[in-house]
Write an enzyme that holds these catalytic residues in place. Structure first.
Site, PDB file in Angstrom:
ATOM      1  N   LYS A  35       0.845  -1.198   0.000  1.00  0.00           N
ATOM      2  CA  LYS A  35       0.000   0.000   0.000  1.00  0.00           C
ATOM      3  C   LYS A  35       0.880   1.248   0.000  1.00  0.00           C
ATOM      4  O   LYS A  35       2.090   1.156   0.242  1.00  0.00           O
ATOM      5  CB  LYS A  35      -0.915  -0.023   1.224  1.00  0.00           C
ATOM      6  CG  LYS A  35      -0.174   0.037   2.554  1.00  0.00           C
ATOM      7  CD  LYS A  35      -1.129  -0.207   3.720  1.00  0.00           C
ATOM      8  CE  LYS A  35      -0.384  -0.143   5.040  1.00  0.00           C
ATOM      9  NZ  LYS A  35      -1.225  -0.639   6.157  1.00  0.00           N
ATOM     10  N   TYR A 263      18.006  29.417   8.721  1.00  0.00           N
ATOM     11  CA  TYR A 263      16.850  30.253   9.065  1.00  0.00           C
ATOM     12  C   TYR A 263      16.654  30.308  10.576  1.00  0.00           C
ATOM     13  O   TYR A 263      16.788  29.292  11.265  1.00  0.00           O
ATOM     14  CB  TYR A 263      15.579  29.675   8.452  1.00  0.00           C
ATOM     15  CG  TYR A 263      15.461  29.903   6.967  1.00  0.00           C
ATOM     16  CD1 TYR A 263      15.396  31.192   6.434  1.00  0.00           C
ATOM     17  CD2 TYR A 263      15.384  28.814   6.106  1.00  0.00           C
ATOM     18  CE1 TYR A 263      15.260  31.383   5.066  1.00  0.00           C
ATOM     19  CE2 TYR A 263      15.248  29.010   4.735  1.00  0.00           C
ATOM     20  CZ  TYR A 263      15.184  30.294   4.221  1.00  0.00           C
ATOM     21  OH  TYR A 263      15.055  30.475   2.878  1.00  0.00           O
TER      22      TYR A 263
END
Ligand code: PLP
Length: 372
Positions: A35, A263
């Site tokens: 899956k 950042y």
């Protein structure tokens, strides 16, 4: 030159892990669970490594079609069954076996016009409380199904909520055994954790031999991640990585004490440092939440990330790697060129998640190669 990032799918690892699962459950047939596009690996890419399975289990009809398109004629199981009536037409046409977990799905079967009766897997809710009939409704569901001309064989199924943890499988096993004791049909109960943890420790007392028979449904173990990390590692279970995410260093910064990286300036160098800038970021599927200190391999040597993960780059500490620089190989998870391993489970833990999620999140922009 393409951006230096690459994922590799290891067919040998898939074959090894499938064989490992078989060793754990020698009397069972094995559904390879594919899956979510084979846990992010790509159904077409893993197929050659997993064609030794006895069947493929998944939940998306388009994925079932892809497995058939690959030439697979053996069993295919839809783990959540049909979502609407017309799904059953595809089940008939592609010869898909399907789970039945609710009355609406029995109604759909009753309304389905087919010459070929279906093989169905009747699912019991043994405590997970997601899908399946409650134990006290299970037998009446079985009786209803058994009366339908659309139904051929009924197999019995449940899914454990705690196979990977301290609660274990004893309680749901007892419920399942009591309710199904005299019902005919094959049984399928175990995911990776139940297969690995409970198959090899069978005793007279517990758990029941049904933990592994007649079919087991391993997913994550096939993809080389430990279902119960950190209690056990992939190496403890003798599982090999099946996905490597590799990139290269594209720049180096030599920074003085007190300088910051990335950042938000949330990493501050305490001493002069060499920082490697790696061509992999959260847009590639590397979790943005990974904090400073998440392990990476640079030229096969373990070091750590520093500062925030950005969209296209991460930054790593080259303090212990004076000879590494632009072009050096960086392994985000998986296997380095010279064999060193960085288990995906360790990176996942750093991100507060599980290996499953990292594999599934590999971004489409990352080129993938299949290696034998
Ligand atoms: C996903 C799934 C599995 C496989 O679980 P793993 O933990 O990956 O082994 C087995 N059974 C069902 C019903 C599933 O949905």
């Amino acid at each position: 030159m393409p951006r230096p990032i690459q994922a590799t799918i290891h067919l040998q690892g898939l074959r090894h892990n499938l064989a490992r699962v078989r060793r754990a459950a020698p009397d069972a047939r094995v559904w390879a669970v594919v899956k979510a596009n084979a846990y992010g690996h790509g159904i077409e890419r893993v197929f050659d490594g997993l064609r030794g399975a006895d069947g493929f289990a998944l939940l998306d009809l388009a994925e079932a079609q892809r497995v058939r398109d690959l030439g697979w004629r053996g069993p295919v199981l839809l783990l959540e069954g049909a979502f609407e009536l017309r799904d059953l037409e595809l089940c008939s046409r592609l010869d898909l076996w399907h789970t039945v977990h609710c009355d609406a799905q029995i109604d759909m079967l009753a309304a389905h016009k087919t010459n070929v009766p279906h093989r169905v897997f009747l699912k019991m809710n043994s405590g997970m409380n997601r899908l399946g009939f409650a134990p006290n409704q299970y037998r009446s569901a079985w009786t209803r199904l058994n009366a339908l001309p659309q139904v051929d064989e009924i197999s019995l199924m449940t899914h454990f909520s705690d196979a990977d943890g301290p609660k274990g499988v004893a309680d749901p096993m007892a419920v399942f055994a009591a309710v199904t004791r005299d019902l005919p049909g094959e049984r399928t109960l175990s995911n990776s954790a139940a297969t690995l943890r409970y198959a090899s420790t069978q005793t007279d007392a517990a758990p029941e031999p049904w933990v592994t028979s007649d079919w087991v449904r391993p997913g994550i173990a096939v993809y080389g991640s430990a279902p119960d990390f950190p209690e056990h590692s992939a190496a403890d279970w003798d599982l090999q990585p099946t996905m490597t995410l590799a990139a290269k260093i594209i720049a180096v910064q030599a920074i003085p004490a007190g300088a910051t990286v990335g950042y938000g300036s949330n990493f501050v160098a305490e001493h002069p440092m060499r920082i490697g800038v790696v061509a992999c970021g959260y847009a590639d599927g590397y979790p943005r939440i990974c904090p400073t200190g998440t392990p990476v391999l640079v030229d096969g040597v373990r070091t750590r990330t520093v500062g925030r993960v950005s969209m296209d780059m991460i930054t790593v500490d080259l303090g212990s790697l004076p000879y590494s620089g632009p072009g050096s190989e960086v392994i985000l998870w998986g296997r380095a060129a010279h064999g060193a391993l960085l288990p995906i489970d360790e990176v996942a833990r750093s991100a507060g998640t599980v290996g499953y999620e990292l594999m599934c999140a590999l971004a489409p922009r990352v080129p993938v190669e299949v290696a034998d």
